[in-house]
Design an enzyme around this catalytic site. Structure first.
Site, PDB file in Angstrom:
ATOM      1  N   SER A 129       0.832  -1.210   0.000  1.00 26.26           N
ATOM      2  CA  SER A 129       0.000   0.000   0.000  1.00 26.26           C
ATOM      3  C   SER A 129       0.866   1.259   0.000  1.00 26.26           C
ATOM      4  O   SER A 129       0.591   2.224  -0.721  1.00 26.26           O
ATOM      5  CB  SER A 129      -0.889   0.024   1.247  1.00 26.26           C
ATOM      6  OG  SER A 129      -1.823  -1.013   1.202  1.00 26.26           O
ATOM      7  N   ARG A 135       1.330   4.238  -3.040  1.00 24.78           N
ATOM      8  CA  ARG A 135       1.087   5.650  -2.738  1.00 24.78           C
ATOM      9  C   ARG A 135       2.342   6.488  -2.975  1.00 24.78           C
ATOM     10  O   ARG A 135       2.261   7.629  -3.441  1.00 24.78           O
ATOM     11  CB  ARG A 135       0.592   5.793  -1.291  1.00 24.78           C
ATOM     12  CG  ARG A 135      -0.863   5.309  -1.150  1.00 24.78           C
ATOM     13  CD  ARG A 135      -1.175   4.878   0.260  1.00 24.78           C
ATOM     14  NE  ARG A 135      -2.581   4.589   0.490  1.00 24.78           N
ATOM     15  CZ  ARG A 135      -3.175   3.420   0.224  1.00 24.78           C
ATOM     16  NH1 ARG A 135      -2.480   2.421  -0.313  1.00 24.78           N
ATOM     17  NH2 ARG A 135      -4.459   3.240   0.491  1.00 24.78           N
ATOM     18  N   ASP A 158      -6.911  -7.957   4.748  1.00 23.09           N
ATOM     19  CA  ASP A 158      -6.097  -8.832   3.886  1.00 23.09           C
ATOM     20  C   ASP A 158      -5.549 -10.044   4.635  1.00 23.09           C
ATOM     21  O   ASP A 158      -5.013 -10.966   4.027  1.00 23.09           O
ATOM     22  CB  ASP A 158      -4.946  -8.034   3.263  1.00 23.09           C
ATOM     23  CG  ASP A 158      -5.464  -6.998   2.265  1.00 23.09           C
ATOM     24  OD1 ASP A 158      -6.596  -7.157   1.777  1.00 23.09           O
ATOM     25  OD2 ASP A 158      -4.741  -6.027   1.993  1.00 23.09           O
ATOM     26  N   ARG A 178     -12.943 -14.144  -1.593  1.00 23.98           N
ATOM     27  CA  ARG A 178     -12.092 -14.759  -0.566  1.00 23.98           C
ATOM     28  C   ARG A 178     -12.856 -15.508   0.509  1.00 23.98           C
ATOM     29  O   ARG A 178     -12.240 -16.242   1.283  1.00 23.98           O
ATOM     30  CB  ARG A 178     -11.148 -13.718   0.059  1.00 23.98           C
ATOM     31  CG  ARG A 178      -9.949 -13.454  -0.800  1.00 23.98           C
ATOM     32  CD  ARG A 178      -8.871 -12.665  -0.090  1.00 23.98           C
ATOM     33  NE  ARG A 178      -7.839 -12.328  -1.066  1.00 23.98           N
ATOM     34  CZ  ARG A 178      -7.077 -11.250  -1.023  1.00 23.98           C
ATOM     35  NH1 ARG A 178      -7.217 -10.392  -0.026  1.00 23.98           N
ATOM     36  NH2 ARG A 178      -6.175 -11.036  -1.951  1.00 23.98           N
TER      37      ARG A 178
END
Ligand code: S3P
Length: 442
Positions: A26, A30, A329, A360
């Site tokens: 992440s 970014r 996650d 998932r």
């Protein structure tokens, strides 16, 4: 290891070792995007060289940004906000973060861009980012079936909005905040639960007017394509979600001990550590950086530290509510932990899992059932009944990197070998996964 896209993982009775995991996915996405639109040079140390993040890096290059890469060290010469119209569609591969966040930046550009990706990405919902971007003044066409990518974005002058999030998603929040950089006024995003705040931290570090925190964040801007962002140095911490595989694995095995060094300890990402403690694992945290609270440019950054875990004797738990976005996650791993624990482990409020790289809830339940674990699938989660993990089976990843890696972890914990099929997808987030697996096999 076979020459095909599968691997057979043999059980391991004790897990031990000390390792560093690659950079946070992440944060790497970014860093590439924000450095691209900041003024001047940014340097990124520890960039995750995975397929997902390299797609984002390539996309910003196609948008006219100069990038120099020396392994995980990147130098990005930002444009200050105005990007260049690309020659063709930008391919974000498997990356939902890449596509959704980039859409926020593109909404503020005076040209049209098409974003596309692989079959999995083009089956994931994009309506959720079209809504705020259109409200701000961009035109977004979803060219795939049922509100999915490919996506065409005609950007332009934007205005600030107050946006209540339809789901507690850091990607929607971040997309809206990035568009907010280009919008005149104060853009406010409200959720019902806090989600990961890497975007806010990095925006603040680069000088943007971010305020709030928790469930409500705002960004103030004068509008237009000259952004108030300054290039900076970004140190990417080890990815909590990658470290989680080794922490969960060690937790499941009596007598095991693993230390992950220099891993990201952003409090919006670490709920798995609370779950591990609740389940009975011993967790020791040595946090190197004590950072201030709130988005203060002098103290904001990504907290980093070492985590040691000693395993065994797990009991079931309930994971629900505000904890869910913080470990979204890691939920396949929570299910693996549940399989190794006494009693039942219940996951609720996690309907978002249905629209990840795979469904998932279904793929995690199928994975566990394949190794003989009883799972009751529910619309927003599952109930995992702890028991024996039986090997001598083949499991399928469904092309989902986190399911493939969870399958490998089950192989280490099973009573016989487990063959995991369709493992190439692991390269999207954790290219050195197999090396690290060998490192903790005692
Ligand atoms: C991410 C946010 C989460 C997470 C994804 C990465 C991010 O998605 O599942 O892997 O970098 O912002 P949602 O925000 O859609 O829950």
């Amino acid at each position: 290891m076979t020459a095909t896209n599968s691997i057979t993982v043999a059980p391991c009775s004790r897990i031990a070792g000390e390792l560093r995991v690659p950079g946070d996915k992440s944060v790497s996405h970014r860093a590439a995007m924000l450095a691209a639109v900041a003024h001047g040079i940014s340097t990124v140390e520890g960039f995750l060289e995975s397929e997902d993040c390299l797609c984002t890096l390539h996309a910003v290059e196609q948008l006219g940004v100069q990038v120099e890469r020396d392994g995980a060290s990147i130098r990005i010469d930002g444009t200050g906000g105005l990007l260049r119209e690309p020659c063709g569609p930008l391919d974000l591969g498997n990356s939902g973060t890449g596509m959704r966040l980039l859409a926020g930046l593109l909404a503020g550009q005076p040209f049209t861009t098409e974003l596309t990706g692989d079959a999995s990405l083009c089956s994931r919902p994009m309506q959720r980012i079209r809504d705020p971007l259109q409200q701000m003044g961009a035109t977004v066409d979803l060219l795939g079936e049922g509100g999915c990518a490919p996506m065409r974005i005609r950007g332009g002058r934007l205005h600030a909005i107050n946006y209540p999030l339809p789901v507690d998603s850091a990607q929607i929040k971040s997309c809206t905040l990035l568009a907010g950089l280009y919008a005149e006024g104060t853009t406010v995003v409200m959720g019902s639960k806090p989600t990961r705040d890497h975007t806010e931290r990095m925006l603040c570090l680069m000088g943007a007017g971010v305020a709030g925190g928790g469930c409500e964040v705002s960004i103030e801007s004068v509008g237009g394509t000259n952004l108030p962002l300054k290039g900076t140095h970004v140190r990417v911490p080890g990815d909590f979600s990658s470290a989680a595989f080794w922490l969960a694995l060690a937790a499941c095995r009596e007598g095991s001990e693993v230390t992950v060094k220099s891993m990201g300890l952003n409090p919006s990402r670490t709920a798995l550590l609370d779950v591990l403690v609740r389940m009975g694992a011993q967790v020791e945290i040595d946090a190197a950086d004590a950072l201030g609270s709130g988005y203060n440019p002098k103290t904001v950054g990504e907290p980093i530290g070492d985590v040691t875990i000693r395993g065994g004797g797990l009991r079931g738990t309930v994971v629900e509510g505000g904890e869910i976005p913080n470990l979204i996650d890691e939920l396949p791993l929570v299910a693996v932990l549940g399989a190794c624990a006494r009693g039942t482990t219940v996951i609720h409020d996690a309907g978002e899992l249905r629209v990840k790289e795979s469904d998932r809830i279904a793929t995690t339940a199928a994975l566990l059932r394949a190794v003989g674990v009883r799972v009751d699938e529910q619309s927003d989660g599952m109930i995992v009944h702890g028991g024996t993990i039986s090997g001598n089976v083949t499991v399928e990843s469904g092309g989902d990197h986190r399911i493939a890696m969870a399958g490998a972890i089950l192989g280490l914990l099973a009573d016989d070998s487990v063959t995991v099929r369709d493992i190439a997808c692991i390269a999207t987030s954790y290219p050195s996964f197999w090396d690290d697996l060998e490192c903790v096999r005692a």
